[in-house]
Design a protein around this motif. Sequence first.
Motif, PDB file in Angstrom:
ATOM      1  N   HIS A 177      30.023  48.376  46.571  1.00 28.58           N
ATOM      2  CA  HIS A 177      29.711  46.996  46.864  1.00 28.58           C
ATOM      3  C   HIS A 177      30.152  46.565  48.250  1.00 28.58           C
ATOM      4  O   HIS A 177      29.510  45.738  48.890  1.00 28.58           O
ATOM      5  N   GLY A 178      31.235  47.149  48.723  1.00 26.84           N
ATOM      6  CA  GLY A 178      31.645  46.849  50.091  1.00 26.84           C
ATOM      7  C   GLY A 178      30.547  47.248  51.049  1.00 26.84           C
ATOM      8  O   GLY A 178      30.247  46.555  52.018  1.00 26.84           O
ATOM      9  N   TYR A 179      29.903  48.337  50.728  1.00 20.78           N
ATOM     10  CA  TYR A 179      28.847  48.809  51.608  1.00 20.78           C
ATOM     11  C   TYR A 179      27.620  47.897  51.535  1.00 20.78           C
ATOM     12  O   TYR A 179      26.950  47.675  52.538  1.00 20.78           O
ATOM     13  N   VAL A 180      27.371  47.317  50.371  1.00 21.21           N
ATOM     14  CA  VAL A 180      26.286  46.333  50.279  1.00 21.21           C
ATOM     15  C   VAL A 180      26.603  45.151  51.195  1.00 21.21           C
ATOM     16  O   VAL A 180      25.734  44.639  51.901  1.00 21.21           O
ATOM     17  N   GLY A 181      27.870  44.757  51.208  1.00 20.22           N
ATOM     18  CA  GLY A 181      28.277  43.693  52.115  1.00 20.22           C
ATOM     19  C   GLY A 181      28.109  44.106  53.565  1.00 20.22           C
ATOM     20  O   GLY A 181      27.706  43.317  54.413  1.00 20.22           O
ATOM     21  N   PRO A 199      31.969  42.412  53.807  1.00 24.23           N
ATOM     22  CA  PRO A 199      32.185  43.421  52.755  1.00 24.23           C
ATOM     23  C   PRO A 199      33.317  43.035  51.806  1.00 24.23           C
ATOM     24  O   PRO A 199      33.222  43.252  50.594  1.00 24.23           O
ATOM     25  N   VAL A 200      34.388  42.463  52.347  1.00 23.46           N
ATOM     26  CA  VAL A 200      35.530  42.104  51.506  1.00 23.46           C
ATOM     27  C   VAL A 200      35.145  40.980  50.543  1.00 23.46           C
ATOM     28  O   VAL A 200      35.461  41.019  49.353  1.00 23.46           O
ATOM     29  N   SER A 205      33.751  39.021  45.205  1.00 20.35           N
ATOM     30  CA  SER A 205      32.772  38.282  44.410  1.00 20.35           C
ATOM     31  C   SER A 205      32.155  39.213  43.366  1.00 20.35           C
ATOM     32  O   SER A 205      31.781  38.774  42.279  1.00 20.35           O
ATOM     33  N   ALA A 206      32.070  40.499  43.679  1.00 21.10           N
ATOM     34  CA  ALA A 206      31.567  41.459  42.698  1.00 21.10           C
ATOM     35  C   ALA A 206      32.511  41.521  41.505  1.00 21.10           C
ATOM     36  O   ALA A 206      32.089  41.491  40.352  1.00 21.10           O
ATOM     37  N   MET A 207      33.806  41.607  41.800  1.00 19.66           N
ATOM     38  CA  MET A 207      34.777  41.654  40.706  1.00 19.66           C
ATOM     39  C   MET A 207      34.673  40.399  39.856  1.00 19.66           C
ATOM     40  O   MET A 207      34.677  40.457  38.625  1.00 19.66           O
ATOM     41  N   ILE A 247      41.172  34.693  44.948  1.00 12.98           N
ATOM     42  CA  ILE A 247      41.136  35.515  46.166  1.00 12.98           C
ATOM     43  C   ILE A 247      39.765  35.388  46.831  1.00 12.98           C
ATOM     44  O   ILE A 247      39.642  35.175  48.043  1.00 12.98           O
ATOM     45  N   ASP A 248      38.723  35.499  46.006  1.00 16.67           N
ATOM     46  CA  ASP A 248      37.353  35.424  46.530  1.00 16.67           C
ATOM     47  C   ASP A 248      37.119  34.097  47.246  1.00 16.67           C
ATOM     48  O   ASP A 248      36.630  34.059  48.384  1.00 16.67           O
ATOM     49  N   PHE A 249      37.523  33.040  46.609  1.00 23.93           N
ATOM     50  CA  PHE A 249      37.287  31.711  47.182  1.00 23.93           C
ATOM     51  C   PHE A 249      38.102  31.528  48.467  1.00 23.93           C
ATOM     52  O   PHE A 249      37.610  30.983  49.456  1.00 23.93           O
ATOM     53  N   SER A 250      39.336  32.037  48.458  1.00 25.56           N
ATOM     54  CA  SER A 250      40.164  31.925  49.658  1.00 25.56           C
ATOM     55  C   SER A 250      39.500  32.648  50.825  1.00 25.56           C
ATOM     56  O   SER A 250      39.468  32.141  51.953  1.00 25.56           O
ATOM     57  N   LEU A 251      38.971  33.839  50.543  1.00 24.33           N
ATOM     58  CA  LEU A 251      38.321  34.603  51.613  1.00 24.33           C
ATOM     59  C   LEU A 251      37.107  33.848  52.151  1.00 24.33           C
ATOM     60  O   LEU A 251      36.875  33.787  53.358  1.00 24.33           O
TER      61      LEU A 251
END
Lengths: 397, 155, 254
Positions: A177-181, A199-200, A205-207, A247-251
């Motif tokens: 998924h990082g690679y999709v990003g 990617p991060v 968001s995938a998780m 974490i996702d939202f913070s990023l």
Amino acid sequence: MESLLHSVQGYIYPDELQLQWSILIVLYPFITGLVAGAFILASLERVFNVEAVKPTYRLALLTALAFMIVAPLPLQLHLGHPERSFEMYLTPHTTSAMAMFGFVYLWYLMVVLVLEIWLDFRKDIVLMARASTGLKRALYRAMALGSDNISERSLRIDDKVGKFITIVGIPSAILLHGYVGFIFGSVKANPWWSSALMPVVFIFSAMVSGIALVLLLYQFVSWYRKTAVDMPCLDTIARYLLYAFIIDFSLEMLDLVHRIYEADESFKTLDFMVHTKLYFSQIILQIIVGTLLPIGLLALVQLVKLTEQARRAIYGAAGLLTLVGIFAMRWNVVIGGQLFSKSLLGYTTYKMGLWTREGLLPAIILLILPFVILYILVKLLPPWDEARDAEATRAER
Amino acid sequence: MREWLRDREHLVRMGILFAGALAVFLVVRAVMVPKDFGTYGHFRTGALADNMAHPLVFAGRQACGDCHDDIVASRKGSKHEQIGCEACHGALEAHASADDPSALKPKLPDVKTICLVCHRENVAKPAGFPQVDPKDHGDGGPCTSCHNPHHPEIS
Amino acid sequence: MEADRREFLKQTGLLLVLTGAAAQAWDFVLAGEPEKAPTYKLLDHWWAMAMDIRKCIGCGNCVRACKTENGVLLEPDCFRTWVERYHVHPDDPEHPEVDSPNGGYDGFPEKYKAGDGSKNFFVPKMCNHCAHSPCVQVCPVGATFESPDGVVLVDKTYCLGCRYCVQACPYGCRYIDPRTETVDKCSLCYHRITKGLTTACCEVCPMGARKLGDLKDPKDPIHDFLKDHMIHVLKPEMATGAKAYYNGLDGSVR
């Protein structure tokens, strides 16, 4: 075409009139995200010994497989020449992120998912082969590769190999998924996409989406099979969902703050887009309805003591909202990145087809398909613990 | 050895399956990769020839001059000397490469409109470029009543 | 005739060895048209384009000639080259008003008034034939590539139609040809320049506002063009190695 021309605001380069990546390309990161997320949740039990999530382990694995099988379909359907897609295996261009898809996909599907599921279900497969007859028996025999050995030692070996594969699988899921990003994040021509954080953000968001999906599926399956929900398990999954979400939202907020503060040449253009064409899908759907609301709901459970009934209702609502939010996020990345001109002087509009090859209908079918596949997989390899015990007694008889 | 293998046999079988699939992939790949791929870079060399093979539509001023040397001579010293013939006369490779070019005579440009393609007034045009508003310039007749397009200066 | 052909084949064979242009010449030989085999030496050229904004009059000849020469669809979103009109207010140069009606194919009907204090000019646009093309970088299969003589080309028989290159081009120079479902873009008239002709757009430009140049040819006038003018490329911050060099490019041009 005419109506598209009229929907242009400001100036766009003439060749930018039509969007190149449609709703199908929105589905692609959405689906691979579910795969990666479900797998990472499953591996929690195996690698990090989070015993509480065990009831969902095998269901999560099968869910990941079902979605993984569907993942390349939107891409295939979107290609101008699907029959040439094998060229990705023949002459992969090493500088292209997309060229690696074929290999990352095969590695993840075959080496990680199929092998792990096979090792984990091998005992069930052998038992079912023993207990059944005719065609069904032949099928299970084939799946067992003709082996009938489920000795203690062989299962112990399987477990060891399986654990190793899971450990390899976690970086693989992140890679997938990082690679999709990276496919989006590495496009320097597009300021909406070009970001090292992409990617991060995609991984987290995938998780989030994968955990939410398993959370929903587990509740649904328990209701459907009229079995008791393991509440500690559900609470644990919900807690992990909350952590991943924070974490996702913070990023994502970090990315946003960074953009606002730097306010480079693209900022005004993108800011205008977010406040107009993307307002509903970005501000309302993604951030308010799909992120803040579920985070609030999940946090509420942590702060206030609620009844089991209430918690389950909240988890269901939060899970659904999360999936809506993550889908909106994929939409805003993929579609949003094509609504403004690279001249930064104007905007075009996405007109989604309905029955067309890249329209809404194929997208809906592609979203239903994984559940059909999952249904078949579950019939073929029941992931429930009781099923395993029942097969064992039947085989012994 | 046999003892070691006994409880790992199914894994070996799976391994063989994977190895077999990999072998098949490598063979298929070896057969299917275009033979001329990668000579000059990551592409099919034949694609260069494919791009070269596109037919010509514009002949180029050299080809025009090969036969119409009188016109070339008449344009000497004119403000229009450097303009390619096909800028006004249109694409003429079919005419130039015909066995009998006179059988494929090009149509003369419409002198009421062709001049204005360039010379109609527009504020975005570079200053100093001769441009006119046809309402104020001339008497409404064709430009050729005063100007010779091959040598447009009024002496 | 027969003897000639044999002689030719022998010579071609020699050429193959000497120039390494094997596969291309061979295609013609196999097609029974060895006389068409190129004597063009791939490695002796490095093509570029010199554009002079001070000369462009927005007549649209280049746009029309390009579509004619290359069989480009007349649709309003299929352009290998197009012309933009800029209308810039000196007090707000960052927000130019830009238009390109049908890519400039039908010319530019007057829209602005003289003497309103604005700056107005035309900008011809086309593929920059970048030396480090972002579009080539992202092509997953090698269906678009930088040729050894510096032209970014498309292999239409190999293109998947994934559209990643369209996304990657910072200049908006690529589109999908709905007839072939593959990507299409300016080929710098590769079929012309390899035969010693100039591109169709250059051929018909009445002002000489665009001129094909061979950077490997020391006698090519492009060297003087680059030396004698203040030269700029589009979006230099993209570091694409763009080879469409502009004289008189205003800072407002995107």
